[in-house]
Write a protein that holds these residues in place. Sequence first.
Motif, PDB file in Angstrom:
ATOM      1  N   GLY A 168     -23.345  14.881  23.490  1.00 45.06           N
ATOM      2  CA  GLY A 168     -23.550  13.787  24.430  1.00 45.06           C
ATOM      3  C   GLY A 168     -23.966  14.377  25.769  1.00 45.06           C
ATOM      4  N   THR A 169     -23.710  13.666  26.852  1.00 46.16           N
ATOM      5  CA  THR A 169     -24.109  14.167  28.173  1.00 46.16           C
ATOM      6  C   THR A 169     -23.439  15.492  28.495  1.00 46.16           C
ATOM      7  OG1 THR A 169     -24.422  11.898  28.952  1.00 46.16           O
ATOM      8  CG2 THR A 169     -24.249  13.617  30.617  1.00 46.16           C
ATOM      9  N   VAL A 170     -22.121  15.578  28.261  1.00 44.35           N
ATOM     10  CA  VAL A 170     -21.394  16.822  28.517  1.00 44.35           C
ATOM     11  C   VAL A 170     -21.892  17.914  27.584  1.00 44.35           C
ATOM     12  CG1 VAL A 170     -19.132  17.936  28.434  1.00 44.35           C
ATOM     13  CG2 VAL A 170     -19.354  15.640  29.410  1.00 44.35           C
ATOM     14  N   GLY A 171     -22.010  17.572  26.303  1.00 44.89           N
ATOM     15  CA  GLY A 171     -22.419  18.565  25.320  1.00 44.89           C
ATOM     16  C   GLY A 171     -23.823  19.080  25.527  1.00 44.89           C
ATOM     17  N   LYS A 172     -24.753  18.221  25.945  1.00 48.24           N
ATOM     18  CA  LYS A 172     -26.120  18.674  26.201  1.00 48.24           C
ATOM     19  C   LYS A 172     -26.169  19.631  27.387  1.00 48.24           C
ATOM     20  CE  LYS A 172     -28.931  14.969  24.227  1.00 48.24           C
ATOM     21  NZ  LYS A 172     -29.900  13.880  24.528  1.00 48.24           N
ATOM     22  N   THR A 173     -25.371  19.352  28.406  1.00 51.11           N
ATOM     23  CA  THR A 173     -25.310  20.270  29.544  1.00 51.11           C
ATOM     24  C   THR A 173     -24.848  21.649  29.078  1.00 51.11           C
ATOM     25  OG1 THR A 173     -24.833  18.478  31.107  1.00 51.11           O
ATOM     26  CG2 THR A 173     -24.227  20.707  31.777  1.00 51.11           C
ATOM     27  N   ALA A 174     -23.804  21.651  28.237  1.00 50.38           N
ATOM     28  CA  ALA A 174     -23.288  22.916  27.721  1.00 50.38           C
ATOM     29  C   ALA A 174     -24.316  23.603  26.817  1.00 50.38           C
ATOM     30  CB  ALA A 174     -21.990  22.671  26.963  1.00 50.38           C
ATOM     31  N   LEU A 175     -24.978  22.818  25.978  1.00 47.91           N
ATOM     32  CA  LEU A 175     -25.959  23.385  25.051  1.00 47.91           C
ATOM     33  C   LEU A 175     -27.091  24.074  25.805  1.00 47.91           C
ATOM     34  CD1 LEU A 175     -26.800  23.720  22.111  1.00 47.91           C
ATOM     35  CD2 LEU A 175     -27.918  21.476  22.243  1.00 47.91           C
ATOM     36  N   LYS A 176     -27.603  23.423  26.831  1.00 46.64           N
ATOM     37  CA  LYS A 176     -28.672  24.020  27.646  1.00 46.64           C
ATOM     38  C   LYS A 176     -28.186  25.322  28.296  1.00 46.64           C
ATOM     39  CE  LYS A 176     -32.005  22.763  31.289  1.00 46.64           C
ATOM     40  NZ  LYS A 176     -31.735  23.858  32.246  1.00 46.64           N
ATOM     41  N   TYR A 177     -26.965  25.290  28.803  1.00 46.74           N
ATOM     42  CA  TYR A 177     -26.377  26.476  29.425  1.00 46.74           C
ATOM     43  C   TYR A 177     -26.312  27.626  28.420  1.00 46.74           C
ATOM     44  CZ  TYR A 177     -22.807  29.428  31.673  1.00 46.74           C
ATOM     45  OH  TYR A 177     -22.119  30.482  32.224  1.00 46.74           O
ATOM     46  N   PHE A 178     -25.825  27.341  27.227  1.00 44.36           N
ATOM     47  CA  PHE A 178     -25.651  28.390  26.231  1.00 44.36           C
ATOM     48  C   PHE A 178     -26.991  28.970  25.771  1.00 44.36           C
ATOM     49  CE2 PHE A 178     -21.470  26.191  24.960  1.00 44.36           C
ATOM     50  CZ  PHE A 178     -20.750  26.966  25.842  1.00 44.36           C
ATOM     51  N   ILE A 179     -28.015  28.113  25.644  1.00 42.52           N
ATOM     52  CA  ILE A 179     -29.332  28.591  25.216  1.00 42.52           C
ATOM     53  C   ILE A 179     -29.944  29.500  26.272  1.00 42.52           C
ATOM     54  CG2 ILE A 179     -31.701  27.869  24.738  1.00 42.52           C
ATOM     55  CD1 ILE A 179     -30.528  25.336  23.433  1.00 42.52           C
ATOM     56  N   GLU A 180     -29.767  29.157  27.539  1.00 41.76           N
ATOM     57  CA  GLU A 180     -30.445  29.878  28.612  1.00 41.76           C
ATOM     58  C   GLU A 180     -29.665  31.071  29.160  1.00 41.76           C
ATOM     59  OE1 GLU A 180     -33.323  26.558  30.625  1.00 41.76           O
ATOM     60  OE2 GLU A 180     -31.267  26.651  31.392  1.00 41.76           O
ATOM     61  N   ASN A 181     -28.362  31.132  28.903  1.00 45.30           N
ATOM     62  CA  ASN A 181     -27.555  32.186  29.507  1.00 45.30           C
ATOM     63  C   ASN A 181     -27.644  33.473  28.673  1.00 45.30           C
ATOM     64  OD1 ASN A 181     -25.141  33.842  30.184  1.00 45.30           O
ATOM     65  ND2 ASN A 181     -24.715  32.130  31.553  1.00 45.30           N
ATOM     66  N   PRO A 182     -28.017  34.581  29.292  1.00 42.59           N
ATOM     67  CA  PRO A 182     -28.240  35.821  28.529  1.00 42.59           C
ATOM     68  C   PRO A 182     -26.978  36.460  27.964  1.00 42.59           C
ATOM     69  CG  PRO A 182     -28.483  36.223  30.884  1.00 42.59           C
ATOM     70  CD  PRO A 182     -28.366  34.742  30.724  1.00 42.59           C
ATOM     71  N   VAL A 183     -25.791  36.067  28.419  1.00 40.24           N
ATOM     72  CA  VAL A 183     -24.574  36.663  27.849  1.00 40.24           C
ATOM     73  C   VAL A 183     -24.016  35.814  26.703  1.00 40.24           C
ATOM     74  CG1 VAL A 183     -23.998  37.730  30.064  1.00 40.24           C
ATOM     75  CG2 VAL A 183     -22.915  35.570  29.432  1.00 40.24           C
ATOM     76  N   ILE A 184     -24.709  34.727  26.358  1.00 44.44           N
ATOM     77  CA  ILE A 184     -24.280  33.842  25.282  1.00 44.44           C
ATOM     78  C   ILE A 184     -25.274  33.909  24.125  1.00 44.44           C
ATOM     79  CG2 ILE A 184     -23.809  31.452  24.610  1.00 44.44           C
ATOM     80  CD1 ILE A 184     -21.743  32.553  26.563  1.00 44.44           C
ATOM     81  N   GLU A 185     -24.747  33.952  22.905  1.00 42.01           N
ATOM     82  CA  GLU A 185     -25.569  33.788  21.708  1.00 42.01           C
ATOM     83  C   GLU A 185     -25.129  32.498  21.025  1.00 42.01           C
ATOM     84  OE1 GLU A 185     -26.463  35.776  17.323  1.00 42.01           O
ATOM     85  OE2 GLU A 185     -25.223  36.854  18.768  1.00 42.01           O
ATOM     86  N   LEU A 186     -25.958  31.472  21.107  1.00 40.85           N
ATOM     87  CA  LEU A 186     -25.657  30.212  20.435  1.00 40.85           C
ATOM     88  C   LEU A 186     -25.816  30.410  18.930  1.00 40.85           C
ATOM     89  CD1 LEU A 186     -25.086  27.099  20.846  1.00 40.85           C
ATOM     90  CD2 LEU A 186     -27.567  26.821  20.575  1.00 40.85           C
ATOM     91  N   VAL A 187     -24.753  30.099  18.164  1.00 41.07           N
ATOM     92  CA  VAL A 187     -24.817  30.304  16.717  1.00 41.07           C
ATOM     93  C   VAL A 187     -24.680  29.013  15.921  1.00 41.07           C
ATOM     94  CG1 VAL A 187     -24.028  32.692  16.850  1.00 41.07           C
ATOM     95  CG2 VAL A 187     -22.346  30.849  16.597  1.00 41.07           C
ATOM     96  N   GLY A 188     -24.223  27.927  16.572  1.00 43.98           N
ATOM     97  CA  GLY A 188     -24.050  26.684  15.835  1.00 43.98           C
ATOM     98  C   GLY A 188     -23.976  25.482  16.748  1.00 43.98           C
ATOM     99  N   VAL A 189     -24.391  24.331  16.219  1.00 43.90           N
ATOM    100  CA  VAL A 189     -24.333  23.073  16.961  1.00 43.90           C
ATOM    101  C   VAL A 189     -23.856  21.975  16.004  1.00 43.90           C
ATOM    102  CG1 VAL A 189     -25.599  21.348  18.297  1.00 43.90           C
ATOM    103  CG2 VAL A 189     -26.255  23.754  18.448  1.00 43.90           C
TER     104      VAL A 189
END
Length: 354
Positions: free
Chosen positions: A20-41
């Motif tokens: 949702g709104t909160v989750g999309k903000t977090a998702l964008k953060y995780f995709i763009e942040n170099p210390v994070i590897e997004l592995v699942g949604v």
Amino acid sequence: MRGNIEMAEKKYRVIQWATGTVGKTALKYFIENPVIELVGVYVTNPEKIGKDAGELVDLPLTGVVATNDEEQLFAMGADCVLFAGLVQDLDVYCRFLRSGTNVISSAGPFNPTDRYRDQFDRIEEACREGRASYHGCGIHPGFSGDLLPLTLTRLMSRIDRIEVSEIVDKLRNPMVYIEMMGFGRDPDELLANPSRSPEAPYAFQGSMNMIIEGLGKKMERLTTRLEVAAATKDIPYPNGVIRKGTVAGQHYEWTAWVDGAPLVVYHFYWTMGDDVEPRWDNGDSKYRIVIKGDPPLECHLMGSKEADGRHPFLGLQWTGLVGCTAVPQVCDAEPGVLTHLDFGVVQPRGLVRQ
């Protein structure tokens, strides 16, 4: 020097749960942040299943595909999952924790209190079993009503009262809470039977306790008050119309008493624009902290002005970000339930980049 290099290179494998709104903000953060590897949604909307995570937030493809297959996500062995559902799910939390995946939740529970002891006992047991950590946080509870005012007390010589106000123009900032909170209902009916859960003040009690106990005191009791404002004309909004004479404004007031007097007061002012009576005239959407004492202090937390010259409400986005920025601290902490007091000063990583 070697330790600093290893810290800079370390990545955290993260699952985003709900978009949702909160989750999309977090998702964008995780995709763009170099210390994070997004592995699942994880998603619940059938239209989102099978879409690349990048598509969900208008970013390039990531190779991570959104799913509603919980078993697939439980089996990933991620370092952390950020839960951004509307309601808490202790079964999901505890299963992740038992598997060794740390959990951050914007739905709570937040700070341990006697009222929610059973919930935190379940979480603590799961943390011990999986040697993982749990942190509940958001903008409020989780920042504006506890960490920020407690930090500001360092600037005081004497404190008589701390008042925290959440001020939201829900007409300018539409959200699902318009219907959930009973806007458009008959004022007398809403006062007699509020749409907001009677449990809500106790969810915030832990934040009040954090301030009060941080000042060396104990809360004696918690009292509540509600007043409403009516629409002075029909007010259209994206999902319908708030009819003239129905509820178009709500002011919840929750007060924590110490030594026989109010010490911490939370105000929630929600309105559907300016065509309401009475008018509370709080200005643009924001969080406002007022500390009465010596010297008196006032702090406003708000988004920057937009093209129309007004300040937007960023509470939902901030709720996501305050969880995102804590991922390294939660993952690197000793197992157990973590509050702001366990972190010290959070030092976010990966924010300064090209």
